[in-house]
Scaffold this active site. Structure first.
Site, PDB file in Angstrom:
ATOM      1  N   PHE A  27       0.870  -1.207   0.265  1.00 53.65           N
ATOM      2  CA  PHE A  27       0.146   0.071  -0.002  1.00 53.65           C
ATOM      3  C   PHE A  27       0.786   1.239   0.009  1.00 53.65           C
ATOM      4  CE2 PHE A  27      -2.982  -2.935   2.345  1.00 53.65           C
ATOM      5  CZ  PHE A  27      -3.550  -3.470   1.056  1.00 53.65           C
ATOM      6  N   HIS A 187      -8.963  18.989  -8.167  1.00 54.40           N
ATOM      7  CA  HIS A 187      -8.161  19.592  -9.009  1.00 54.40           C
ATOM      8  C   HIS A 187      -8.072  18.716 -10.618  1.00 54.40           C
ATOM      9  CE1 HIS A 187      -5.265  22.049  -6.309  1.00 54.40           C
ATOM     10  NE2 HIS A 187      -6.606  21.910  -5.663  1.00 54.40           N
ATOM     11  N   ARG A 218      17.718   6.065   1.791  1.00 54.81           N
ATOM     12  CA  ARG A 218      17.373   4.943   1.053  1.00 54.81           C
ATOM     13  C   ARG A 218      17.126   5.152  -0.450  1.00 54.81           C
ATOM     14  NH1 ARG A 218      13.290   0.739   3.598  1.00 54.81           N
ATOM     15  NH2 ARG A 218      15.102  -0.263   4.639  1.00 54.81           N
ATOM     16  N   ASN A 248       7.924  12.630   7.025  1.00 54.18           N
ATOM     17  CA  ASN A 248       7.267  11.575   6.503  1.00 54.18           C
ATOM     18  C   ASN A 248       6.143  11.994   5.583  1.00 54.18           C
ATOM     19  OD1 ASN A 248       5.980   9.260   5.496  1.00 54.18           O
ATOM     20  ND2 ASN A 248       6.022   8.266   7.283  1.00 54.18           N
TER      21      ASN A 248
HETATM   22  C1  LIG Z   1      -1.651  27.318  -5.145  1.00 50.82           C
HETATM   23  C2  LIG Z   1      -1.627  26.326  -4.387  1.00 50.82           C
HETATM   24  N1  LIG Z   1      -0.546  25.739  -3.660  1.00 50.82           N
HETATM   25  C3  LIG Z   1      -0.752  24.662  -2.930  1.00 50.82           C
HETATM   26  C4  LIG Z   1      -1.873  23.872  -2.793  1.00 50.82           C
HETATM   27  C5  LIG Z   1      -1.728  22.956  -1.796  1.00 50.82           C
HETATM   28  O1  LIG Z   1      -2.234  21.754  -2.364  1.00 50.82           O
HETATM   29  P1  LIG Z   1      -2.839  20.452  -1.349  1.00 50.82           P
HETATM   30  O2  LIG Z   1      -4.279  20.760  -1.324  1.00 50.82           O
HETATM   31  O3  LIG Z   1      -2.716  19.246  -2.498  1.00 50.82           O
HETATM   32  O4  LIG Z   1      -2.011  20.407  -0.326  1.00 50.82           O
HETATM   33  C6  LIG Z   1      -2.928  24.484  -3.377  1.00 50.82           C
HETATM   34  C7  LIG Z   1      -4.150  23.941  -3.288  1.00 50.82           C
HETATM   35  O5  LIG Z   1      -5.195  24.015  -3.718  1.00 50.82           O
HETATM   36  C8  LIG Z   1      -2.844  25.774  -3.995  1.00 50.82           C
HETATM   37  O6  LIG Z   1      -4.139  26.051  -4.924  1.00 50.82           O
END
Ligand SMILES: Cc1ncc(COP(=O)(O)O)c(C=O)c1O
Length: 389
Positions: A27, A187, A218, A248
């Site tokens: 996973f 997205h 690693r 992490n």
């Molecule tokens: C311009 C921008 N940067 C960073 C992020 C962060 O992405 P995530 O939601 O995957 O943490 C977003 C989220 O929509 C964003 O619009």
């Protein structure tokens, strides 16, 4: 009628991919993540892609990597030029690493950084510019690239909102020394949670692989500069060597497997988003009560923004009530004008000139959703609801 902000872009292929991972019994980060990274890098014509568990983590890992790079590393107290509008986690890693932010206003029509302010934002301590293309619409990335080259600055492109967009034939997310993407639910492609850091810099690639995984060597190739002659002859010690302070923020195999399927569908989904956009623009063009986003280059149309023109008599509360009553979901443009949020009190920052346009977008702007399916009916509904206010 219900007009939602986002909807799933998954089909049977993604569910089958998940099933295959479940049956495999593996996973966490493994072969599927690696295959997705390779496909992603190839799609963008870049040498390296490193997957993490979110776009926010990609930003965090990217900033961290710049502190540990062997040459031209960032240092605490260095200054970074940033646009006033972006998501909070564009900015948070900069604060967490002790950088000073210089906020620059946006253009009201593109909603991206007004690059005519770059010279005024530059000081002897400036080391980096963060470029963000808001909601699918390319920022003036070629101008920012040229500015960074002229002043020996790092260009960090947060492309988390604009996967698939391009400017002068070059894809957004390939202009920066470090480029980041988000594959969160709403997205252009979705791996549930997920993000990628994309670069042509092999040292950044190796650092990012270590930083996402406890700072562990690693996943760092034996001959990498990151190992700096530290490799151990005794396999017992070699197996557990930590080379940089890390986290992490590893992705799951499930996310990698789904990402592979989503990437195959990207071109088709972009086509549909662009068709929806043409209809939206047609409906709102020429109505100067509403300021809509002006496309710069080729947008991937994450969503559709509307700013209520302050010169009109439109009342914000009335507009929002009408949309709520009409079943239309809407939200603030990205994260709004960041210095308006309480979090900024923890930042070392200043403002270059004024942020009047970002403030206007914050206070009188919102966006409605775009989807990878035909939403002509939803857009017509939006238009008729706004006709009535
Ligand atoms: C311009 C921008 N940067 C960073 C992020 C962060 O992405 P995530 O939601 O995957 O943490 C977003 C989220 O929509 C964003 O619009």
């Amino acid at each position: 009628m219900a007009y939602e902000l986002s909807s799933t872009s998954w089909g049977q292929e993604e569910l089958d991919a998940m099933q295959r991972v479940l049956r495999s019994g593996r996973f966490t980060m493994g072969e599927q993540v690696r295959l997705f990274e390779d496909a992603f890098a190839a799609r963008f014509g870049m040498k390296h892609a490193v997957m993490v568990n979110s776009g926010s983590s990609a930003n965090l890992v990217g900033v961290a990597a710049l502190f540990y790079r062997s040459t031209r590393p960032l240092q605490r107290g260095d200054e970074v030029i940033v646009p006033a509008i972006s998501w909070a986690t564009t900015f948070h890693p900069l604060q967490q690493y002790g950088l000073k932010l210089r906020f620059v206003d946006v253009e009201l029509d593109t909603l991206n950084m007004d690059v005519s302010n770059l010279e005024a934002a530059l000081t002897p301590r400036t080391r980096m510019v963060v470029a963000v293309s808001i909601l699918g619409n390319p920022a003036a990335l070629h101008r920012i690239r040229a500015f960074c080259d002229a002043h020996d600055l790092i260009m960090f492109e947060d492309n988390c909102e604009s996967l698939g967009a391009s400017l002068n034939g070059r894809l957004c997310g390939t202009f920066g020394d470090i480029n980041t993407f988000s594959t969160f639910y709403s997205h252009h492609i979705s791996t549930m949670e997920g993000g990628l850091l994309v670069t042509n810099d092999v040292e950044i690639d190796h650092l990012a692989r270590a930083i996402r995984n406890h700072g562990w060597a690693r996943d760092v190739p034996a001959d990498s500069i990151v190992n700096r002659g530290q490799r151990h002859d005794d396999p017992f010690f070699e197996a557990y060597r930590f080379v940089v302070p890390g986290y992490n923020v590893r992705p799951l195999e499930l996310a990698g497997a789904v990402g592979i399927e989503q990437l195959k569908k990207l071109d088709g989904m972009l086509q549909v988003r662009r068709r929806n956009a043409a209809h939206f623009v047609e409906l709102f063009r020429g109505d100067n009560r509403f300021i809509i986003q002006r496309e710069n280059g080729s947008s991937s149309w994450f969503s559709f923004t509307i700013i209520l023109n302050p010169e009109s008599t439109l009342d914000r509360a009335r507009v929002m009530d009408a949309m709520r009553n009409g079943g239309i979901e809407f939200r603030m443009i990205t994260g709004g004008c960041f210095p308006h949020h309480a979090a900024v009190k923890f930042f070392d920052y200043d403002i270059v000139g004024t942020l009047n346009r970002a403030k206007l977008a914050h206070e009188r702007g919102f966006f409605v959703g775009n989807h990878p399916r035909d939403i002509t009916a939803e857009l017509d509904h939006l238009r008729s609801v706004l006709n009535g206010v």
